[in-house]
Structure formats: C-alpha cells, structure tokens
Design a protein around this motif. Structure first.
Motif, PDB file in Angstrom:
ATOM      1  N   THR A 432      -0.831 -11.089 -50.906  1.00  0.00           N
ATOM      2  CA  THR A 432      -0.627  -9.723 -50.437  1.00  0.00           C
ATOM      3  C   THR A 432       0.555  -9.044 -51.118  1.00  0.00           C
ATOM      4  OG1 THR A 432       0.591 -10.687 -48.568  1.00  0.00           O
ATOM      5  CG2 THR A 432      -1.709 -10.029 -48.191  1.00  0.00           C
ATOM      6  N   GLU A 433       1.542  -9.832 -51.558  1.00  0.00           N
ATOM      7  CA  GLU A 433       2.651  -9.260 -52.324  1.00  0.00           C
ATOM      8  C   GLU A 433       2.427  -9.372 -53.823  1.00  0.00           C
ATOM      9  OE1 GLU A 433       4.169 -12.053 -50.249  1.00  0.00           O
ATOM     10  OE2 GLU A 433       4.289 -10.801 -48.447  1.00  0.00           O
ATOM     11  N   LEU A 434       1.840 -10.478 -54.273  1.00  0.00           N
ATOM     12  CA  LEU A 434       1.741 -10.736 -55.704  1.00  0.00           C
ATOM     13  C   LEU A 434       0.709  -9.846 -56.403  1.00  0.00           C
ATOM     14  CD1 LEU A 434       2.135 -14.622 -55.872  1.00  0.00           C
ATOM     15  CD2 LEU A 434       3.683 -12.900 -56.807  1.00  0.00           C
ATOM     16  N   ILE A 435      -0.415  -9.577 -55.752  1.00  0.00           N
ATOM     17  CA  ILE A 435      -1.445  -8.757 -56.409  1.00  0.00           C
ATOM     18  C   ILE A 435      -0.937  -7.336 -56.683  1.00  0.00           C
ATOM     19  CG2 ILE A 435      -3.717  -7.700 -56.127  1.00  0.00           C
ATOM     20  CD1 ILE A 435      -4.639 -10.232 -54.736  1.00  0.00           C
ATOM     21  N   PRO A 436      -0.364  -6.618 -55.686  1.00  0.00           N
ATOM     22  CA  PRO A 436       0.188  -5.292 -56.015  1.00  0.00           C
ATOM     23  C   PRO A 436       1.329  -5.367 -57.026  1.00  0.00           C
ATOM     24  CG  PRO A 436      -0.022  -5.569 -53.639  1.00  0.00           C
ATOM     25  CD  PRO A 436      -0.273  -6.908 -54.254  1.00  0.00           C
ATOM     26  N   ALA A 437       2.182  -6.381 -56.913  1.00  0.00           N
ATOM     27  CA  ALA A 437       3.289  -6.528 -57.863  1.00  0.00           C
ATOM     28  C   ALA A 437       2.761  -6.737 -59.274  1.00  0.00           C
ATOM     29  CB  ALA A 437       4.186  -7.693 -57.444  1.00  0.00           C
ATOM     30  N   PHE A 438       1.730  -7.556 -59.413  1.00  0.00           N
ATOM     31  CA  PHE A 438       1.126  -7.827 -60.717  1.00  0.00           C
ATOM     32  C   PHE A 438       0.540  -6.540 -61.303  1.00  0.00           C
ATOM     33  CE2 PHE A 438      -2.014  -9.248 -63.733  1.00  0.00           C
ATOM     34  CZ  PHE A 438      -1.533 -10.447 -64.223  1.00  0.00           C
ATOM     35  N   CYS A 439      -0.185  -5.792 -60.476  1.00  0.00           N
ATOM     36  CA  CYS A 439      -0.837  -4.561 -60.955  1.00  0.00           C
ATOM     37  C   CYS A 439       0.182  -3.486 -61.321  1.00  0.00           C
ATOM     38  CB  CYS A 439      -1.799  -4.040 -59.895  1.00  0.00           C
ATOM     39  SG  CYS A 439      -3.216  -5.118 -59.590  1.00  0.00           S
ATOM     40  N   LEU A 440       1.352  -3.491 -60.707  1.00  0.00           N
ATOM     41  CA  LEU A 440       2.411  -2.557 -61.072  1.00  0.00           C
ATOM     42  C   LEU A 440       3.128  -2.993 -62.347  1.00  0.00           C
ATOM     43  CD1 LEU A 440       4.064  -1.848 -57.591  1.00  0.00           C
ATOM     44  CD2 LEU A 440       2.951  -0.149 -59.047  1.00  0.00           C
ATOM     45  N   THR A 441       3.296  -4.298 -62.510  1.00  0.00           N
ATOM     46  CA  THR A 441       4.114  -4.821 -63.601  1.00  0.00           C
ATOM     47  C   THR A 441       3.444  -4.656 -64.961  1.00  0.00           C
ATOM     48  OG1 THR A 441       5.155  -6.431 -62.126  1.00  0.00           O
ATOM     49  CG2 THR A 441       5.291  -6.863 -64.483  1.00  0.00           C
ATOM     50  N   VAL A 442       2.159  -4.975 -65.059  1.00  0.00           N
ATOM     51  CA  VAL A 442       1.482  -4.963 -66.361  1.00  0.00           C
ATOM     52  C   VAL A 442       1.585  -3.597 -67.050  1.00  0.00           C
ATOM     53  CG1 VAL A 442      -0.731  -5.198 -67.534  1.00  0.00           C
ATOM     54  CG2 VAL A 442      -0.065  -6.872 -65.809  1.00  0.00           C
ATOM     55  N   PRO A 443       1.242  -2.474 -66.389  1.00  0.00           N
ATOM     56  CA  PRO A 443       1.370  -1.185 -67.089  1.00  0.00           C
ATOM     57  C   PRO A 443       2.820  -0.820 -67.417  1.00  0.00           C
ATOM     58  CG  PRO A 443       0.729  -0.847 -64.803  1.00  0.00           C
ATOM     59  CD  PRO A 443       0.589  -2.297 -65.076  1.00  0.00           C
ATOM     60  N   LEU A 444       3.770  -1.251 -66.589  1.00  0.00           N
ATOM     61  CA  LEU A 444       5.169  -0.952 -66.878  1.00  0.00           C
ATOM     62  C   LEU A 444       5.663  -1.706 -68.115  1.00  0.00           C
ATOM     63  CD1 LEU A 444       6.825  -0.814 -63.334  1.00  0.00           C
ATOM     64  CD2 LEU A 444       6.408   1.077 -64.916  1.00  0.00           C
ATOM     65  N   VAL A 445       5.205  -2.951 -68.297  1.00  0.00           N
ATOM     66  CA  VAL A 445       5.592  -3.690 -69.500  1.00  0.00           C
ATOM     67  C   VAL A 445       4.932  -3.081 -70.732  1.00  0.00           C
ATOM     68  CG1 VAL A 445       5.631  -5.954 -70.609  1.00  0.00           C
ATOM     69  CG2 VAL A 445       5.937  -5.796 -68.157  1.00  0.00           C
ATOM     70  N   LEU A 446       3.692  -2.638 -70.596  1.00  0.00           N
ATOM     71  CA  LEU A 446       3.051  -1.919 -71.701  1.00  0.00           C
ATOM     72  C   LEU A 446       3.827  -0.663 -72.068  1.00  0.00           C
ATOM     73  CD1 LEU A 446      -0.714  -2.240 -70.680  1.00  0.00           C
ATOM     74  CD2 LEU A 446       0.258  -3.015 -72.846  1.00  0.00           C
ATOM     75  N   LEU A 472       7.917  -8.520 -61.897  1.00  0.00           N
ATOM     76  CA  LEU A 472       6.970  -9.087 -60.930  1.00  0.00           C
ATOM     77  C   LEU A 472       7.707  -9.597 -59.693  1.00  0.00           C
ATOM     78  CD1 LEU A 472       3.828 -10.222 -60.680  1.00  0.00           C
ATOM     79  CD2 LEU A 472       5.070 -12.360 -60.818  1.00  0.00           C
ATOM     80  N   PHE A 473       8.767 -10.364 -59.894  1.00  0.00           N
ATOM     81  CA  PHE A 473       9.499 -10.908 -58.751  1.00  0.00           C
ATOM     82  C   PHE A 473      10.201  -9.793 -57.965  1.00  0.00           C
ATOM     83  CE2 PHE A 473       9.183 -15.038 -60.982  1.00  0.00           C
ATOM     84  CZ  PHE A 473       8.742 -15.803 -59.916  1.00  0.00           C
ATOM     85  N   PHE A 474      10.684  -8.761 -58.668  1.00  0.00           N
ATOM     86  CA  PHE A 474      11.337  -7.650 -57.973  1.00  0.00           C
ATOM     87  C   PHE A 474      10.339  -6.917 -57.071  1.00  0.00           C
ATOM     88  CE2 PHE A 474      12.128  -3.044 -57.921  1.00  0.00           C
ATOM     89  CZ  PHE A 474      13.325  -3.018 -57.218  1.00  0.00           C
ATOM     90  N   PHE A 475       9.174  -6.579 -57.603  1.00  0.00           N
ATOM     91  CA  PHE A 475       8.178  -5.865 -56.812  1.00  0.00           C
ATOM     92  C   PHE A 475       7.662  -6.728 -55.658  1.00  0.00           C
ATOM     93  CE2 PHE A 475       7.275  -3.232 -60.777  1.00  0.00           C
ATOM     94  CZ  PHE A 475       7.960  -2.139 -60.283  1.00  0.00           C
ATOM     95  N   ALA A 476       7.428  -8.018 -55.925  1.00  0.00           N
ATOM     96  CA  ALA A 476       6.936  -8.903 -54.869  1.00  0.00           C
ATOM     97  C   ALA A 476       7.958  -9.042 -53.750  1.00  0.00           C
ATOM     98  CB  ALA A 476       6.592 -10.277 -55.452  1.00  0.00           C
ATOM     99  N   ALA A 477       9.240  -9.191 -54.112  1.00  0.00           N
ATOM    100  CA  ALA A 477      10.297  -9.299 -53.104  1.00  0.00           C
ATOM    101  C   ALA A 477      10.447  -8.003 -52.320  1.00  0.00           C
ATOM    102  CB  ALA A 477      11.617  -9.679 -53.773  1.00  0.00           C
ATOM    103  N   SER A 478      10.324  -6.874 -53.019  1.00  0.00           N
ATOM    104  CA  SER A 478      10.435  -5.575 -52.339  1.00  0.00           C
ATOM    105  C   SER A 478       9.300  -5.383 -51.344  1.00  0.00           C
ATOM    106  CB  SER A 478      10.427  -4.448 -53.373  1.00  0.00           C
ATOM    107  OG  SER A 478      11.513  -4.564 -54.261  1.00  0.00           O
ATOM    108  N   LEU A 479       8.086  -5.760 -51.728  1.00  0.00           N
ATOM    109  CA  LEU A 479       6.944  -5.636 -50.822  1.00  0.00           C
ATOM    110  C   LEU A 479       7.087  -6.551 -49.616  1.00  0.00           C
ATOM    111  CD1 LEU A 479       4.071  -5.446 -53.466  1.00  0.00           C
ATOM    112  CD2 LEU A 479       4.698  -3.649 -51.835  1.00  0.00           C
ATOM    113  N   ARG A 480       7.603  -7.748 -49.851  1.00  0.00           N
ATOM    114  CA  ARG A 480       7.813  -8.677 -48.727  1.00  0.00           C
ATOM    115  C   ARG A 480       8.864  -8.119 -47.770  1.00  0.00           C
ATOM    116  NH1 ARG A 480       8.287 -15.137 -48.776  1.00  0.00           N
ATOM    117  NH2 ARG A 480       6.085 -14.748 -49.092  1.00  0.00           N
ATOM    118  N   LEU A 481       9.943  -7.567 -48.316  1.00  0.00           N
ATOM    119  CA  LEU A 481      10.985  -6.987 -47.469  1.00  0.00           C
ATOM    120  C   LEU A 481      10.444  -5.814 -46.671  1.00  0.00           C
ATOM    121  CD1 LEU A 481      13.966  -6.873 -46.622  1.00  0.00           C
ATOM    122  CD2 LEU A 481      14.386  -5.401 -48.612  1.00  0.00           C
ATOM    123  N   ALA A 482       9.645  -4.970 -47.346  1.00  0.00           N
ATOM    124  CA  ALA A 482       9.072  -3.817 -46.649  1.00  0.00           C
ATOM    125  C   ALA A 482       8.155  -4.248 -45.517  1.00  0.00           C
ATOM    126  CB  ALA A 482       8.314  -2.944 -47.646  1.00  0.00           C
TER     127      ALA A 482
END
Length: 495
Positions: A432-446, A472-482
């Motif tokens: 639940t945290e990793l999938i949104p984090a992954f989908c956010l990270t890939v376009p940002l690295v591109l 990825l870890f930043f977004f996943a941690a942020s989603l978990r905190l939220a």
C-alpha cells in the motif's frame, strides 16, 4: 569493403544461427522455451551473462571513453565485482528457493500481484528504450563500412535484417539458443578485439607506454569538476558500480533469467562470479584498444581527429585501419554483440510478459486460439517489432551511447532495487505504500535524467540509481506516516 570481408560476414550470419539452433534442440513446451530446461552448464550461462550486459554499446563505446579518459571502465568493473558478491550471497537464494519464471515473482510473493505487475511493466518499458539505443549503436560501424564502399543500404533494411536473423534462432531455440549463441558471440568479439589490440601494439615507437602513463591513460578513475556528472570518479565507480550490479544482476529480468536457468544455487553463483571476471577482462581489453587508438591518432584530443563523437573512434579504425578479412570479422563481431543483447532482451521480455501478466496472456490465448508456447513466440515477435520502431527514433548525439543506455536503465533500477531491498530487509513494508511510491519515483528519476546537468553534463547514471532508491524510501515513509496520522485527525474531539 571487399569480397573477402563480405564472405566473412555472410559466413557468420549464416552459420551462427544454425549452430545455435542445433545446440539448443527442439523446444516443445513453454518451460523449455523460456527456462532452458535447467540443464545448461554454468560456464555457458557465465559467458551469456557477459555477452548480454556488454553488448554493442561496450564494443563501440568503451574504446571511445578510454581514448579520452583512460582505463576508467576497469575501475567501474571493481564495483561490479563487489555488487556481484552481494547478489550471490543475498539475492540468489531467493530465486533458487522456489520455481520462478521472472525476477518479479519474488515481489508478487512478498507484496502481491499488483506490485509484481508494476515492477514488470517498468522493466519492459525501460528495457525497450535501453535496447533501442543498443540497436541504433550497433548499426553504426556497418553503416560506415557500406558508406565507405559506396554501398547505400537504408538503415531500416540493415536493422530489420539483423533483427530478423536474431528472431529466427530465438523463436526456434528459445533460451537455450540464446545462451549458446551468446557464448559463441562473446568469444568472437573478445577474440577480434584482442587481434585489434595486437595490431595496434605492433610497431609502436619507443616511449609509447611512457607517453600513456604521462597522459594518465592508465588511471582507473577520473577526476571531474563536478562529482555528479561523471560515472568514473572513485566514489561513483565503486559505489555506483556496486549499486548498478545489485540492480542489474539482482532485480533485472535480463540477468536473473540466466540465474533461474542454472542447475543449482552453487552453479548459479559460479556463473555470476565468473561473469565478473569476464566483464573485467573485456573492459581491460577494450580500454586497451582505446588508449592505443589515442597513440594511433598521434596523441591528440577527439576534436583534432575530425570525428564527431567518441563512439566513432573504434568504427573509424575498423573501416580504415584493418586489413581485408579482419575488417569483415570485426564487423561480424559487432553484429554478434548486437544480436546477443537483442536475443537476450527478447527472451527476457517474453518471459516477464508471460510470467507476470498471466491473466492477460490466458485471455489472449483464448481469443487468438494459441497454445501457451505459441503465445510466447507471438510475444517474442511483438517485442521485436516494438524494438525496431523505437530504435528508429534515436539519432546519434554527442553523448556516449553506452552511458546513455546505462542512464535509461538506471531510471528503473533505483526504484526497483529499493523495492527489493524493502522486501528483504523491512518486514513491515507493505504494498500500500510501495506501489504509489514506486509509481511516483520512476517518472521523477526520468525527469532528473533529462533536466539535471551538473557542471553542464548529464547526471551520471550511478547517481540516478541512488536518487531512485532515496526517493522511493522517502515517498514510502511519507505515505506510512500519513496513514498513521489520519486516524488521529479522524477521531471526534471529546465532549
């Protein structure tokens, strides 16, 4: 190019596919087609790994990089060695503990099928782009040779011819044909490069090696004005090379497919660590060719040679510096590198499609009235057409093709490696945290690859991988905190 050169090239193009199909035998099931029957020797898998990861970009671009920067690819290989040791110790037991068709089966077991499909789709997208660069670069020396002899052959004809031959033996022999052809092709371009190095060394004037040493051509690392723009500084080469190998050999289906085909965990580890020795030897040899070409051109910078880019250095020597026969052999070797990486990519992408999108494949099989093996072969044809189309979109620029290919792959490598590390090291990690984090990270690295230019140069690929992991870890941690804070704000205040 004369009749002898054409004869050598045609003999290779006719003989190698037939030999690969003969060695592979008949493929009567999807398992045999995509997994090779799990009876391939470790040394053949080892050579196949080296042939797959080096490819045309290596044969063409590494001498060009060495022409200007010395033996920096050998320094990068030291990071590769460390990364492979970690993969052999921590990742391979995951793959050899159960029956898997794709590297992303592990993510499916750990996080569910949605995470598996997202990761596999990212692999397919980035691999199409990276392989398109390889295909384009692979046509450069042959185009130059034909142009030098006034034989105008359209780029599309050359491209479809190479793809057609590769597709033939991949469809007939499956992964077994891919592995055996890779082994043959690697030996061909390794031996041809060694002959080129011997010819360049023959008759060198006294003091040549002193000149190389004085110019810093034996240096294993580069010193850049901006540490983020070079992949060859000590930190980027050792740390980035380790991260690159963790991602490519630990999470990329292109390499993991070889591991899954091994007879046992022990043989998988032997193949993996043996490939580290093979790639180091190849980098050393091709870098040697590059610094010898610097002597051959009179110890002048690239601009003084009249060539447009570093990638033109070695092809120019092949066209104008090699004798008849050997010239044809060297072009056949570069075609071999193109075909080796292409066949491996087609097989890996087919396995990922069939293994990770099983529901879609089952539906297509029913609609098209195809067996599972027939559908797998249809996907192989489909991906070959996509690769040809994408390769036509690329035009040769000033950046080295090998570095561009690495950068494209790195955009997926960072978030992919981060997801695998989260699954292995963080028991509480959830999809639940990793999938949104992954989908956010890939376009940002591109976006970072395209827009960030420290010191006026593109961000080096090792830093792209690290950026992907951190995001990825930043977004996943942020989603978990939220998620943890939302229930508190949802509570009604006490009366």
């Amino acid at each position: 190019m004369n009749l002898l050169d054409l004869t050598v090239m045609l003999a290779y193009l006719a003989g190698m596919p037939l030999l690969a199909v003969m060695l592979s035998g008949r493929q009567s099931s999807t398992t045999a087609y995509l997994e090779g029957g799990h009876d391939l020797p470790w040394w053949a898998l080892c050579l196949s790994m080296v042939a797959t990861e080096t490819s045309t970009l290596t044969v063409i671009s590494v001498p060009g990089v060495a022409f200007g920067n010395g033996m920096v690819f050998v320094g990068l290989a030291l990071g590769y060695l460390l990364g492979r040791a970690i993969v052999a110790w921590k990742f391979l037991p995951l793959y050899c503990s159960g029956r898997m068709l794709s590297a992303y089966d592990y993510l499916g077991q750990r996080f569910g099928s949605r995470m598996q499909r997202v990761a596999s789709a990212t692999f397919l997208g980035t691999r199409v782009l990276a392989e398109a660069v390889r295909l384009f670069a692979g046509m450069l020396p042959l185009t130059a040779m034909l142009a030098a002899t006034h034989m105008a052959v359209p780029h599309l004809v050359l491209l479809t011819g190479v793809v057609g031959i590769t597709l033939f033996y991949t469809l007939c022999g499956g992964l077994r044909a891919v592995v055996w052809s890779d082994a043959i092709q690697f030996c061909l371009y390794l031996g041809s490069s060694a002959i080129c190095a011997a010819l360049l060394m023959h008759g060198l004037p006294a003091g040549s090696f002193s000149a190389l040493q004085h110019a810093g051509k034996f240096a294993l690392f580069a010193h850049a004005s901006s540490p983020f723009s070079s992949a060859f500084t000590p930190l980027a080469a050792l740390g980035g090379g380790t991260l690159m190998t963790l991602a490519s050999h630990g999470t990329d289906q292109l390499m993991v497919q070889r591991v899954l085909a091994a007879r046992s965990l022990k043989e998988a580890r032997m193949a993996l660590m043996g490939s580290a020795v093979g790639v180091t030897a190849l980098f050393f040899l091709l870098s040697g060719v590059g610094i010898l070409l610097w002597l051959y051109h009179g110890q002048v910078p690239l601009q003084a040679t009249g060539l447009s880019s570093p990638d033109a250095i070695f092809p120019d020597y092949i066209v104008h510096g090699l004798p008849a026969g050997l010239r044809g052999l060297m072009v056949a070797a570069i075609l071999a590198a193109t075909m080796g990486s292409l066949s491996s990519t087609l097989s890996a992408m087919t396995a990922a499609t069939v293994g990770d999108f099983s529901s879609l494949c089952a539906w297509l099989g029913r609609k098209l009235s195809l067996s599972q093996l027939g559908l797998a072969r249809a996907f192989t044809v489909f991906w070959s057409v996509i690769l040809v189309g994408c390769s036509l979109l690329f035009a040769q620029g000033s950046q080295s093709a090998v570095l561009l290919g690495f950068s494209i792959a790195a955009c997926g490598y960072g978030p992919m490696l981060g997801t695998f590390l989260a699954g292995m090291a963080i028991p509480s990690a959830r999809a639940t945290e990793l999938i949104p984090a992954f989908c956010l990270t890939v376009p940002l690295v591109l976006l970072a690859m395209v827009s960030l230019h420290p010191g006026g140069h593109p961000l080096a690929f090792p830093w792209l991988i690290l950026t992907g992991i951190c995001l990825l870890f930043f977004f996943a941690a942020s989603l978990r905190l939220a998620r943890s804070l939302l229930p508190r704000f949802a509570r009604k205040p006490d009366a």
